[in-house]
Design an enzyme around this catalytic site. Structure first.
Site, PDB file in Angstrom:
ATOM      1  N   ASP A  11       0.860  -1.182   0.000  1.00  0.00           N
ATOM      2  CA  ASP A  11       0.000   0.000   0.000  1.00  0.00           C
ATOM      3  C   ASP A  11       0.906   1.246   0.000  1.00  0.00           C
ATOM      4  OD1 ASP A  11      -2.270   1.701   0.534  1.00  0.00           O
ATOM      5  OD2 ASP A  11      -1.602   1.761   2.624  1.00  0.00           O
ATOM      6  N   ASP A  13      -0.380   5.193   0.853  1.00  0.00           N
ATOM      7  CA  ASP A  13      -0.700   6.156   1.917  1.00  0.00           C
ATOM      8  C   ASP A  13      -0.732   5.497   3.294  1.00  0.00           C
ATOM      9  OD1 ASP A  13      -0.917   8.058  -0.009  1.00  0.00           O
ATOM     10  OD2 ASP A  13      -3.092   8.257   0.086  1.00  0.00           O
ATOM     11  N   ASP A 231      -1.873  -0.526   5.898  1.00  0.00           N
ATOM     12  CA  ASP A 231      -2.300   0.036   7.185  1.00  0.00           C
ATOM     13  C   ASP A 231      -3.817   0.139   7.326  1.00  0.00           C
ATOM     14  OD1 ASP A 231      -2.471   2.156   5.239  1.00  0.00           O
ATOM     15  OD2 ASP A 231      -2.788   3.525   6.936  1.00  0.00           O
TER      16      ASP A 231
HETATM   17 MG    MG Z   1      -3.117   3.145   3.469  1.00  0.00          MG
END
Ligand code: MG
Length: 288
Positions: A11, A13, A231
């Site tokens: 991922d 961001d 996240d």
């Molecule tokens: Mg993310």
């Protein structure tokens, strides 16, 4: 005899890029080590093709990448010996799409979203400067973020109860609604896990073909080990489907819950610091 080929799916961001600054400096050295070790890093993000084009240059990556929460996989032409089935040539890429185009979802929002008027604002209704203000992106980056091909991110303005009603209504109409770090993402039924597994299969076929072509006297059968890092909630399908899952600590929310427990780690550091921490510990023998 088997040879394990590792591939990293990441991922952006809040994972490889810091949640607040969008910087990845803390992971730069690890990225360079992975390149030297010939371990592909595949970005798997909610971001658009236009955004990725800039980011892969900044990160000096020449690997395939997955855009818009698994909606499409972009493979630089020549990554594999032949064009994978069910892909089309777009510019310098082979592209595999998993979902209906954005026009379908905008049309659904314009009719069915009326009942929730005032409770949300979609990317397409925002100006570049509004989006820049909301996300902390520059005007240029906001312009790239708006160029979505497969779905619509939504800023929810109403209460949580109405949000649940909205999500369920859109799901009933065939949409997939996923909560990202900042936005609700409305689009088709694709996810980061499905796109990851499809691309991993292409890599495995490629590695097997390369190994057969090498015509070694001792036949070595390559096998894959996928390592996924993320996240947010929108990383769950990818993390569940990977051989090794790494949950990156977020400064704005708890670790999303996962069903899996084996080969699953949670970082102690945030964003790119946590990313580098996890990769260094997992690949200590491969990275020098
Ligand atoms: Mg993310």
């Amino acid at each position: 005899m088997s040879q394990i080929k590792r591939i990293i799916f990441s991922d952006l961001d809040g994972t490889l890029l810091d949640h607040y600054t969008y910087q990845s400096i803390a992971a730069s050295e690890t990225l360079a080590q992975l390149k030297s070790a010939d371990i592909p890093v595949i970005l798997n993000t909610s971001k658009t093709y236009a955004e990725l084009e800039t980011i892969i240059q900044d990160l000096q990556l020449d690997t395939p990448f997955i855009i818009e929460n698994g909606a499409a996989v972009y493979i630089p032409i020549g990554t594999f010996a032949s064009q994978p089935d069910d892909t089309k040539v777009v510019g310098k890429y082979w592209v595999k799409s998993f979902c209906l185009p954005v026009a379908h979802w905008l049309s659904l929002l314009s009719t069915e979203g009326k009942k929730f008027s005032g409770n949300f604002q979609g990317f397409s209704a925002m100006s570049e400067s509004e989006l820049a203000l909301l996300t902390g992106l520059s005007i240029e980056d906001a312009e790239r973020a708006k160029q979505r091909q497969y779905g619509e991110p939504i800023q929810w303005l109403g209460d949580e109860e109405t949000k649940d009603v909205f999500i369920n209504h859109m799901i009933d109409l065939g949409a997939n609604v996923v909560q990202g770090g900042r936005f609700l993402h409305l689009g088709g039924y694709c996810d980061k896990g499905q796109a990851m597994l499809w691309l991993a299969e292409q890599y495995l076929e490629h590695y097997i073909a390369c190994s057969s072509a090498a015509n070694q006297s001792h036949v070595v059968t390559p096998s894959l080990c996928t390592i996924a890092l993320g996240d947010g909630e929108n990383d769950t399908a990818m993390l569940e489907a990977a051989d090794i899952a790494v949950q990156i600590k977020s400064p704005v929310h708890d670790f999303p819950s996962l069903h899996r427990q084996k080969m699953t780690t949670q970082t102690s550091l945030y964003g790119p610091e946590g990313w580098a921490e996890a990769i260094q510990s997992l690949l200590v023998e491969q990275l020098t």
